[in-house]
Design a protein around this motif. Structure first.
Motif, PDB file in Angstrom:
ATOM      1  N   ARG A 102       0.731  -1.206   0.034  1.00 31.76           N
ATOM      2  CA  ARG A 102      -0.082  -0.005  -0.027  1.00 31.76           C
ATOM      3  C   ARG A 102       0.754   1.321   0.122  1.00 31.76           C
ATOM      4  O   ARG A 102       1.923   1.314   0.661  1.00 31.76           O
ATOM      5  N   SER A 103       0.352   2.477  -0.553  1.00 29.36           N
ATOM      6  CA  SER A 103       0.881   3.595  -0.474  1.00 29.36           C
ATOM      7  C   SER A 103       0.840   4.126   0.886  1.00 29.36           C
ATOM      8  O   SER A 103      -0.267   4.046   1.670  1.00 29.36           O
ATOM      9  N   LEU A 104       2.134   4.572   1.507  1.00 28.01           N
ATOM     10  CA  LEU A 104       2.031   5.198   2.664  1.00 28.01           C
ATOM     11  C   LEU A 104       1.116   6.333   2.799  1.00 28.01           C
ATOM     12  O   LEU A 104       0.266   6.646   3.769  1.00 28.01           O
ATOM     13  N   SER A 105       0.857   7.238   1.740  1.00 26.82           N
ATOM     14  CA  SER A 105       0.270   8.382   1.935  1.00 26.82           C
ATOM     15  C   SER A 105      -1.273   8.004   1.905  1.00 26.82           C
ATOM     16  O   SER A 105      -1.902   8.590   2.717  1.00 26.82           O
ATOM     17  N   CYS A 106      -1.612   7.108   1.016  1.00 29.39           N
ATOM     18  CA  CYS A 106      -3.040   6.514   1.052  1.00 29.39           C
ATOM     19  C   CYS A 106      -3.262   5.806   2.400  1.00 29.39           C
ATOM     20  O   CYS A 106      -4.644   5.945   2.853  1.00 29.39           O
ATOM     21  N   ALA A 107      -2.580   5.114   3.071  1.00 30.96           N
ATOM     22  CA  ALA A 107      -2.668   4.570   4.208  1.00 30.96           C
ATOM     23  C   ALA A 107      -3.154   5.393   5.413  1.00 30.96           C
ATOM     24  O   ALA A 107      -3.657   5.169   6.228  1.00 30.96           O
ATOM     25  N   ALA A 108      -1.878   6.543   5.278  1.00 31.39           N
ATOM     26  CA  ALA A 108      -2.301   7.546   6.525  1.00 31.39           C
ATOM     27  C   ALA A 108      -3.498   8.297   6.244  1.00 31.39           C
ATOM     28  O   ALA A 108      -4.234   8.292   7.273  1.00 31.39           O
ATOM     29  N   ILE A 109      -4.181   8.394   5.071  1.00 30.95           N
ATOM     30  CA  ILE A 109      -5.380   8.987   4.783  1.00 30.95           C
ATOM     31  C   ILE A 109      -6.332   8.067   5.370  1.00 30.95           C
ATOM     32  O   ILE A 109      -7.520   8.472   5.958  1.00 30.95           O
ATOM     33  N   ALA A 110      -6.610   6.606   4.944  1.00 34.54           N
ATOM     34  CA  ALA A 110      -7.435   5.835   5.172  1.00 34.54           C
ATOM     35  C   ALA A 110      -7.549   5.710   6.833  1.00 34.54           C
ATOM     36  O   ALA A 110      -8.748   5.370   7.461  1.00 34.54           O
ATOM     37  N   ALA A 111      -6.304   5.877   7.412  1.00 31.05           N
ATOM     38  CA  ALA A 111      -6.242   5.455   9.085  1.00 31.05           C
ATOM     39  C   ALA A 111      -6.814   6.937   9.762  1.00 31.05           C
ATOM     40  O   ALA A 111      -7.074   6.814  11.011  1.00 31.05           O
ATOM     41  N   GLY A 112      -7.176   7.852   8.971  1.00 25.37           N
ATOM     42  CA  GLY A 112      -7.624   9.290   9.503  1.00 25.37           C
ATOM     43  C   GLY A 112      -6.396   9.887  10.309  1.00 25.37           C
ATOM     44  O   GLY A 112      -6.524  10.870  10.879  1.00 25.37           O
ATOM     45  N   ALA A 113      -5.289   9.716   9.750  1.00 25.30           N
ATOM     46  CA  ALA A 113      -4.054  10.504  10.247  1.00 25.30           C
ATOM     47  C   ALA A 113      -3.729  11.558   9.602  1.00 25.30           C
ATOM     48  O   ALA A 113      -3.075  12.371  10.119  1.00 25.30           O
ATOM     49  N   ALA A 114      -4.128  11.574   8.246  1.00 21.22           N
ATOM     50  CA  ALA A 114      -3.775  12.768   7.478  1.00 21.22           C
ATOM     51  C   ALA A 114      -4.915  13.172   6.292  1.00 21.22           C
ATOM     52  O   ALA A 114      -5.762  12.167   6.256  1.00 21.22           O
ATOM     53  N   ILE A 115      -4.776  14.237   5.629  1.00 17.88           N
ATOM     54  CA  ILE A 115      -5.771  14.325   4.510  1.00 17.88           C
ATOM     55  C   ILE A 115      -4.951  14.582   3.474  1.00 17.88           C
ATOM     56  O   ILE A 115      -3.705  15.162   3.246  1.00 17.88           O
ATOM     57  N   SER A 116      -5.353  14.651   2.122  1.00 16.40           N
ATOM     58  CA  SER A 116      -4.651  14.459   0.886  1.00 16.40           C
ATOM     59  C   SER A 116      -4.510  16.247   0.787  1.00 16.40           C
ATOM     60  O   SER A 116      -5.389  16.935   1.227  1.00 16.40           O
ATOM     61  N   TRP A 117      -3.216  16.544   0.245  1.00 15.29           N
ATOM     62  CA  TRP A 117      -3.228  18.021   0.131  1.00 15.29           C
ATOM     63  C   TRP A 117      -3.025  18.135  -1.386  1.00 15.29           C
ATOM     64  O   TRP A 117      -1.914  17.802  -1.820  1.00 15.29           O
ATOM     65  N   ASP A 118      -4.108  18.417  -1.912  1.00 15.31           N
ATOM     66  CA  ASP A 118      -4.322  18.320  -3.238  1.00 15.31           C
ATOM     67  C   ASP A 118      -3.265  18.775  -4.106  1.00 15.31           C
ATOM     68  O   ASP A 118      -2.882  18.224  -5.029  1.00 15.31           O
ATOM     69  N   ARG A 119      -2.828  20.137  -3.828  1.00 12.98           N
ATOM     70  CA  ARG A 119      -1.599  20.662  -4.510  1.00 12.98           C
ATOM     71  C   ARG A 119      -0.520  19.907  -4.932  1.00 12.98           C
ATOM     72  O   ARG A 119       0.021  19.572  -6.072  1.00 12.98           O
ATOM     73  N   TYR A 120       0.169  19.079  -3.744  1.00 11.39           N
ATOM     74  CA  TYR A 120       1.255  18.144  -3.763  1.00 11.39           C
ATOM     75  C   TYR A 120       0.720  16.653  -3.986  1.00 11.39           C
ATOM     76  O   TYR A 120       1.632  16.327  -4.605  1.00 11.39           O
ATOM     77  N   TRP A 121      -0.371  16.487  -4.035  1.00 12.59           N
ATOM     78  CA  TRP A 121      -1.063  15.200  -4.536  1.00 12.59           C
ATOM     79  C   TRP A 121      -0.751  15.327  -5.842  1.00 12.59           C
ATOM     80  O   TRP A 121      -0.053  14.146  -6.340  1.00 12.59           O
ATOM     81  N   ARG A 122      -1.045  16.086  -6.536  1.00 13.15           N
ATOM     82  CA  ARG A 122      -1.010  16.233  -8.118  1.00 13.15           C
ATOM     83  C   ARG A 122       0.509  16.275  -8.339  1.00 13.15           C
ATOM     84  O   ARG A 122       0.846  15.818  -9.483  1.00 13.15           O
ATOM     85  N   ARG A 123       0.973  17.238  -7.951  1.00 15.12           N
ATOM     86  CA  ARG A 123       2.488  17.678  -8.114  1.00 15.12           C
ATOM     87  C   ARG A 123       3.252  16.191  -8.057  1.00 15.12           C
ATOM     88  O   ARG A 123       4.179  16.294  -8.700  1.00 15.12           O
ATOM     89  N   TYR A 124       3.241  15.534  -7.057  1.00 14.52           N
ATOM     90  CA  TYR A 124       3.988  14.347  -6.830  1.00 14.52           C
ATOM     91  C   TYR A 124       3.379  13.092  -7.383  1.00 14.52           C
ATOM     92  O   TYR A 124       3.811  11.795  -7.300  1.00 14.52           O
ATOM     93  N   GLY A 125       2.377  13.161  -8.267  1.00 12.42           N
ATOM     94  CA  GLY A 125       1.910  11.984  -9.034  1.00 12.42           C
ATOM     95  C   GLY A 125       1.293  10.880  -8.236  1.00 12.42           C
ATOM     96  O   GLY A 125       1.451   9.759  -8.610  1.00 12.42           O
ATOM     97  N   LEU A 126       0.605  11.199  -7.087  1.00 13.88           N
ATOM     98  CA  LEU A 126       0.330  10.421  -6.462  1.00 13.88           C
ATOM     99  C   LEU A 126      -1.156   9.396  -6.736  1.00 13.88           C
ATOM    100  O   LEU A 126      -1.099   8.293  -6.468  1.00 13.88           O
ATOM    101  N   GLY A 127      -1.809   9.862  -7.699  1.00 17.17           N
ATOM    102  CA  GLY A 127      -2.958   8.957  -8.321  1.00 17.17           C
ATOM    103  C   GLY A 127      -4.095   8.689  -7.178  1.00 17.17           C
ATOM    104  O   GLY A 127      -4.098   9.355  -6.031  1.00 17.17           O
ATOM    105  N   GLY A 128      -4.721   7.732  -7.359  1.00 14.40           N
ATOM    106  CA  GLY A 128      -5.768   7.173  -6.637  1.00 14.40           C
ATOM    107  C   GLY A 128      -5.395   6.432  -5.501  1.00 14.40           C
ATOM    108  O   GLY A 128      -4.582   5.666  -5.672  1.00 14.40           O
ATOM    109  N   CYS A 129      -6.207   6.410  -4.476  1.00 19.95           N
ATOM    110  CA  CYS A 129      -6.162   5.532  -3.391  1.00 19.95           C
ATOM    111  C   CYS A 129      -7.108   4.134  -3.457  1.00 19.95           C
ATOM    112  O   CYS A 129      -8.307   4.416  -4.006  1.00 19.95           O
ATOM    113  N   ARG A 130      -6.282   2.981  -3.378  1.00 21.09           N
ATOM    114  CA  ARG A 130      -7.499   1.944  -3.518  1.00 21.09           C
ATOM    115  C   ARG A 130      -8.080   1.469  -2.145  1.00 21.09           C
ATOM    116  O   ARG A 130      -7.512   1.818  -1.036  1.00 21.09           O
TER     117      ARG A 130
END
Length: 130
Positions: A102-130
Motif C-alpha cells: 500500500r501507498s503510505l500516503s493513502c494508508a495515512a489518509i485511510a487511517a484518519g491520520a492525514a488528509i490529502s493536500w491536493d496541490r502536492y498530491w497532483r505535483r507528486y503524481g500520487l494518483g488514486g487510493c485503493r
C-alpha cells in the motif's frame, strides 16, 4: 542551487515525529510523507490551516498526538520502499510503499491520520487510493 534528490531508497523506520513526518530512517534520512497534511505539534496552537486545504482540518495537541500514533502504528519498525520527489526543510519528500504494497500516503489518509493536500498530491503524481 537545490541539491539533487537521492535515488530510490529503503527506509527502516525508527522514529515518527508527526502524522506527515518526518519519519526517521535507520540510515539517518528524514522523510516527509508526500502529498498529505496532518496536524502537527509545531502548529498546534494557534491552528494555521493552509489555505489550500478546504476540508475540515483540526489542529490541536490531541489531534497531533493521535495522528502521530496512527502513522507510527503503520510504519515504526517497518521497511518502506521510498521514491524521493522533492526536498522540504532538510527532509526528503517521498512517495513510500508499505511492506504490504500500500501507498503510505493513502494508508495515512485511510487511517484518519492525514488528509490529502491536493496541490502536492497532483505535483507528486500520487494518483488514486485503493
Amino acid at each position: 542551487m537545490t541539491a539533487a534528490l537521492p535515488p530510490a531508497l529503503i527506509c527502516d523506520v525508527v522514529r515518527v515525529h508527526d502524522g506527515d513526518g518526518p519519519l526517521w530512517c535507520r540510515s539517518g534520512v528524514k522523510i516527509r510523507i508526500a502529498g498529505v497534511q496532518a496536524p502537527d505539534f509545531e502548529r498546534a496552537a494557534p491552528c494555521r490551516r493552509p489555505a489550500a486545504l478546504r476540508r475540515a482540518y483540526v489542529c490541536d495537541d490531541r489531534a497531533a498526538r493521535r495522528s502521530q500514533q496512527l502513522v507510527a502504528r503503520l510504519t515504526l519498525g517497518q521497511r518502506l520502499a521510498c521514491q524521493p520527489v522533492d526536498r522540504s526543510y532538510k527532509r526528503v519528500v517521498a512517495r513510500c510503499t508499505l511492506p504490504d504494497g500500500r501507498s503510505l500516503s493513502c494508508a495515512a489518509i485511510a487511517a484518519g491520520a492525514a488528509i490529502s493536500w491536493d496541490r502536492y498530491w497532483r505535483r507528486y503524481g500520487l494518483g488514486g487510493c485503493r
